[in-house]
Scaffold this motif. Structure first.
Motif, PDB file in Angstrom:
ATOM      1  N   SER A   1       0.556  -0.574   0.175  1.00 46.14           N
ATOM      2  CA  SER A   1       0.211   0.170   0.186  1.00 46.14           C
ATOM      3  C   SER A   1       0.822   1.548  -0.113  1.00 46.14           C
ATOM      4  O   SER A   1       0.819   2.155  -0.565  1.00 46.14           O
ATOM      5  N   LEU A   2       1.799   1.458   0.461  1.00 42.74           N
ATOM      6  CA  LEU A   2       2.971   2.445   0.462  1.00 42.74           C
ATOM      7  C   LEU A   2       3.552   3.116  -0.841  1.00 42.74           C
ATOM      8  O   LEU A   2       3.830   3.891  -1.168  1.00 42.74           O
ATOM      9  N   ALA A   3       4.302   1.651  -1.090  1.00 38.10           N
ATOM     10  CA  ALA A   3       4.883   1.559  -2.205  1.00 38.10           C
ATOM     11  C   ALA A   3       3.827   1.896  -3.072  1.00 38.10           C
ATOM     12  O   ALA A   3       4.628   3.223  -4.108  1.00 38.10           O
ATOM     13  N   LYS A   4       2.539   1.750  -3.312  1.00 43.15           N
ATOM     14  CA  LYS A   4       1.698   2.265  -4.510  1.00 43.15           C
ATOM     15  C   LYS A   4       1.460   3.792  -3.802  1.00 43.15           C
ATOM     16  O   LYS A   4       1.765   4.479  -5.166  1.00 43.15           O
ATOM     17  N   ILE A   5       0.925   3.953  -2.800  1.00 38.85           N
ATOM     18  CA  ILE A   5       0.586   5.748  -2.639  1.00 38.85           C
ATOM     19  C   ILE A   5       2.272   6.438  -3.030  1.00 38.85           C
ATOM     20  O   ILE A   5       1.551   7.893  -3.409  1.00 38.85           O
ATOM     21  N   LEU A   6       3.200   6.498  -2.447  1.00 39.32           N
ATOM     22  CA  LEU A   6       4.704   6.635  -2.558  1.00 39.32           C
ATOM     23  C   LEU A   6       5.264   6.506  -4.294  1.00 39.32           C
ATOM     24  O   LEU A   6       6.149   7.202  -4.755  1.00 39.32           O
ATOM     25  N   ASP A   7       4.330   5.831  -4.641  1.00 39.00           N
ATOM     26  CA  ASP A   7       4.941   5.608  -6.430  1.00 39.00           C
ATOM     27  C   ASP A   7       6.162   5.058  -6.450  1.00 39.00           C
ATOM     28  O   ASP A   7       7.288   5.372  -6.940  1.00 39.00           O
ATOM     29  N   LEU A   8       6.399   4.037  -5.548  1.00 37.99           N
ATOM     30  CA  LEU A   8       7.853   3.575  -5.672  1.00 37.99           C
ATOM     31  C   LEU A   8       7.798   2.279  -5.762  1.00 37.99           C
ATOM     32  O   LEU A   8       9.242   1.603  -6.311  1.00 37.99           O
ATOM     33  N   GLN A   9       7.050   1.497  -6.457  1.00 42.96           N
ATOM     34  CA  GLN A   9       7.014   0.207  -7.104  1.00 42.96           C
ATOM     35  C   GLN A   9       7.716  -0.395  -7.606  1.00 42.96           C
ATOM     36  O   GLN A   9       8.625  -1.361  -8.742  1.00 42.96           O
ATOM     37  N   SER A  10       8.227   0.802  -9.017  1.00 43.83           N
ATOM     38  CA  SER A  10       9.145   0.992  -9.802  1.00 43.83           C
ATOM     39  C   SER A  10      10.989   0.936  -9.149  1.00 43.83           C
ATOM     40  O   SER A  10      11.709   1.196 -10.133  1.00 43.83           O
ATOM     41  N   LEU A  11      10.680   1.611  -8.536  1.00 47.29           N
ATOM     42  CA  LEU A  11      12.030   2.166  -7.590  1.00 47.29           C
ATOM     43  C   LEU A  11      12.662   0.619  -6.699  1.00 47.29           C
ATOM     44  O   LEU A  11      13.947   0.591  -6.277  1.00 47.29           O
ATOM     45  N   LEU A  12      12.609   0.102  -6.385  1.00 49.25           N
ATOM     46  CA  LEU A  12      11.539  -1.418  -5.505  1.00 49.25           C
ATOM     47  C   LEU A  12      13.059  -1.913  -5.277  1.00 49.25           C
ATOM     48  O   LEU A  12      13.968  -2.205  -4.463  1.00 49.25           O
ATOM     49  N   ASP A  13      13.867  -2.037  -6.306  1.00 49.34           N
ATOM     50  CA  ASP A  13      15.444  -2.825  -6.715  1.00 49.34           C
ATOM     51  C   ASP A  13      16.503  -1.865  -6.428  1.00 49.34           C
ATOM     52  O   ASP A  13      17.310  -2.212  -6.536  1.00 49.34           O
ATOM     53  N   ARG A  14      15.793  -0.982  -6.655  1.00 49.49           N
ATOM     54  CA  ARG A  14      17.511   0.646  -6.333  1.00 49.49           C
ATOM     55  C   ARG A  14      18.498   0.366  -5.719  1.00 49.49           C
ATOM     56  O   ARG A  14      17.507   0.785  -4.456  1.00 49.49           O
ATOM     57  N   ARG A  15      19.352   0.600  -5.691  1.00 49.32           N
ATOM     58  CA  ARG A  15      20.624   0.845  -4.820  1.00 49.32           C
ATOM     59  C   ARG A  15      20.234   2.812  -4.127  1.00 49.32           C
ATOM     60  O   ARG A  15      19.597   3.282  -5.263  1.00 49.32           O
ATOM     61  N   VAL A  16      20.227   3.102  -3.085  1.00 47.38           N
ATOM     62  CA  VAL A  16      20.442   4.690  -2.933  1.00 47.38           C
ATOM     63  C   VAL A  16      20.993   5.217  -3.395  1.00 47.38           C
ATOM     64  O   VAL A  16      20.411   6.315  -4.077  1.00 47.38           O
ATOM     65  N   LYS A  17      22.906   4.707  -4.125  1.00 49.07           N
ATOM     66  CA  LYS A  17      23.083   6.247  -4.640  1.00 49.07           C
ATOM     67  C   LYS A  17      22.459   6.494  -6.356  1.00 49.07           C
ATOM     68  O   LYS A  17      22.454   7.178  -6.742  1.00 49.07           O
ATOM     69  N   MET A  18      21.474   5.178  -6.722  1.00 47.87           N
ATOM     70  CA  MET A  18      20.528   5.547  -7.977  1.00 47.87           C
ATOM     71  C   MET A  18      19.517   6.323  -7.551  1.00 47.87           C
ATOM     72  O   MET A  18      19.074   6.491  -8.352  1.00 47.87           O
ATOM     73  N   LEU A  19      18.949   7.719  -6.370  1.00 44.28           N
ATOM     74  CA  LEU A  19      17.864   7.585  -6.633  1.00 44.28           C
ATOM     75  C   LEU A  19      18.105   9.241  -6.415  1.00 44.28           C
ATOM     76  O   LEU A  19      19.045  10.194  -6.262  1.00 44.28           O
ATOM     77  N   SER A  20      16.949   9.672  -6.811  1.00 47.44           N
ATOM     78  CA  SER A  20      17.182  11.894  -6.696  1.00 47.44           C
ATOM     79  C   SER A  20      16.801  11.807  -5.093  1.00 47.44           C
ATOM     80  O   SER A  20      16.117  10.960  -5.165  1.00 47.44           O
ATOM     81  N   GLY A  21      17.345  13.058  -5.582  1.00 54.06           N
ATOM     82  CA  GLY A  21      16.601  13.589  -3.695  1.00 54.06           C
ATOM     83  C   GLY A  21      14.992  13.519  -3.368  1.00 54.06           C
ATOM     84  O   GLY A  21      15.046  12.855  -2.398  1.00 54.06           O
ATOM     85  N   GLY A  22      14.473  13.967  -4.601  1.00 47.59           N
ATOM     86  CA  GLY A  22      13.258  13.697  -3.930  1.00 47.59           C
ATOM     87  C   GLY A  22      12.653  11.932  -4.175  1.00 47.59           C
ATOM     88  O   GLY A  22      11.690  11.891  -3.341  1.00 47.59           O
ATOM     89  N   GLU A  23      13.387  11.322  -4.804  1.00 50.77           N
ATOM     90  CA  GLU A  23      12.790   9.628  -4.524  1.00 50.77           C
ATOM     91  C   GLU A  23      13.799   9.045  -3.110  1.00 50.77           C
ATOM     92  O   GLU A  23      12.616   8.842  -2.248  1.00 50.77           O
ATOM     93  N   LYS A  24      14.801   9.842  -2.864  1.00 50.09           N
ATOM     94  CA  LYS A  24      14.783   9.452  -1.363  1.00 50.09           C
ATOM     95  C   LYS A  24      14.321  10.062  -0.499  1.00 50.09           C
ATOM     96  O   LYS A  24      13.378   9.041   1.200  1.00 50.09           O
ATOM     97  N   GLN A  25      13.718  11.234   0.033  1.00 44.20           N
ATOM     98  CA  GLN A  25      12.351  10.966   0.877  1.00 44.20           C
ATOM     99  C   GLN A  25      10.985  10.670   1.067  1.00 44.20           C
ATOM    100  O   GLN A  25      10.957  10.364   1.723  1.00 44.20           O
ATOM    101  N   ARG A  26      11.225  10.052  -0.875  1.00 39.52           N
ATOM    102  CA  ARG A  26      10.057   8.998  -0.650  1.00 39.52           C
ATOM    103  C   ARG A  26      10.076   7.614   0.207  1.00 39.52           C
ATOM    104  O   ARG A  26       8.940   7.412   0.874  1.00 39.52           O
ATOM    105  N   VAL A  27      10.983   7.907  -0.168  1.00 44.70           N
ATOM    106  CA  VAL A  27      11.914   6.185   0.451  1.00 44.70           C
ATOM    107  C   VAL A  27      11.534   6.501   2.140  1.00 44.70           C
ATOM    108  O   VAL A  27      11.054   5.428   2.800  1.00 44.70           O
TER     109      VAL A  27
END
Length: 203
Positions: free
Chosen positions: A110-136
């Motif tokens: 539910s949280l992954a869907k609400i925060l639109d993280l489904q496509s990022l679940l396998d990514r490492r932290v260094k591959m995330l943007s600042g906004g994506e890190k905040q959502r995680v």
């Protein structure tokens, strides 16, 4: 909706933070210039800093009271806290970071869907943007099933265009999860978008 009562004094060198406020809100905005004590206030509520005197109460739970000698450890306060720096674990992927805060009743999907993280679940932290890190970081905090979520300038590290993208996710937390928020910012436009009530801290 939650009842929040804060009546504390904190001394940090020559600076004295004195806050006295009571509110029954879904989103309390905390507004003030740099150095006004916004982060210190959140850390006092979360149990990271300790006031010199006073009381902090959420609902019927007293988190801190100098008069009653109550000072609950941070882990017992049932509070989710997302600092300005998301502080994700670089050795874990997005799934691992979110699940680090897992509570028995935490709803990952539910949280992954609400925060639109489904496509990022396998990514490492260094591959995330600042906004994506905040959502995680927000998802990780919500996985603990907190009674209240503290957000310390969650959009401070992203540009205006990305803020326009991220703010709707925070609004979805309010609308769909009904988790009360204390939202710190120095941007009045953000407050107008999200807060029911604003606590203003002078310099």
């Amino acid at each position: 909706m939650i009842d929040l009562s804060i009546d504390i004094t904190m001394r940090q060198g020559d600076f004295v933070l004195s806050v006295r406020d009571a509110a029954s809100v879904e989103v309390l905005g905390v507004f003030g210039p740099s150095g006004s004590g916004k982060t210190s206030l959140l850390e006092a509520i979360a149990g990271i800093r300790h006031p010199d005197e006073g009381e902090i109460r959420i609902g019927d739970r007293v988190l801190y009271s100098s008069a009653k000698k109550i000072d609950l450890p941070a882990r017992e306060r049932q509070i989710g806290y997302v600092p300005q720096d998301a502080l994700l674990f670089p050795n874990l992927d997005v799934t691992g970071n979110i699940n680090y805060g897992k509570h028995a009743a935490g709803d990952f999907e539910s949280l992954a869907k609400i925060l639109d993280l489904q496509s990022l679940l396998d990514r490492r932290v260094k591959m995330l943007s600042g906004g994506e890190k905040q959502r995680v970081a927000i998802a990780r905090a919500l996985m603990t099933r907190p009674s209240i979520l503290l957000l310390d300038e969650p959009l401070a590290g992203v540009d205006r265009e990305r803020r326009e993208v991220i703010l709707p996710y925070i609004l979805r937390i309010r609308k769909e999860l009904h988790v009360p928020l204390i939202y710190v910012t120095h941007d009045e436009a953000e407050l107008n978008s999200i807060a029911d009530r604003v606590l203003r801290l002078p310099r």
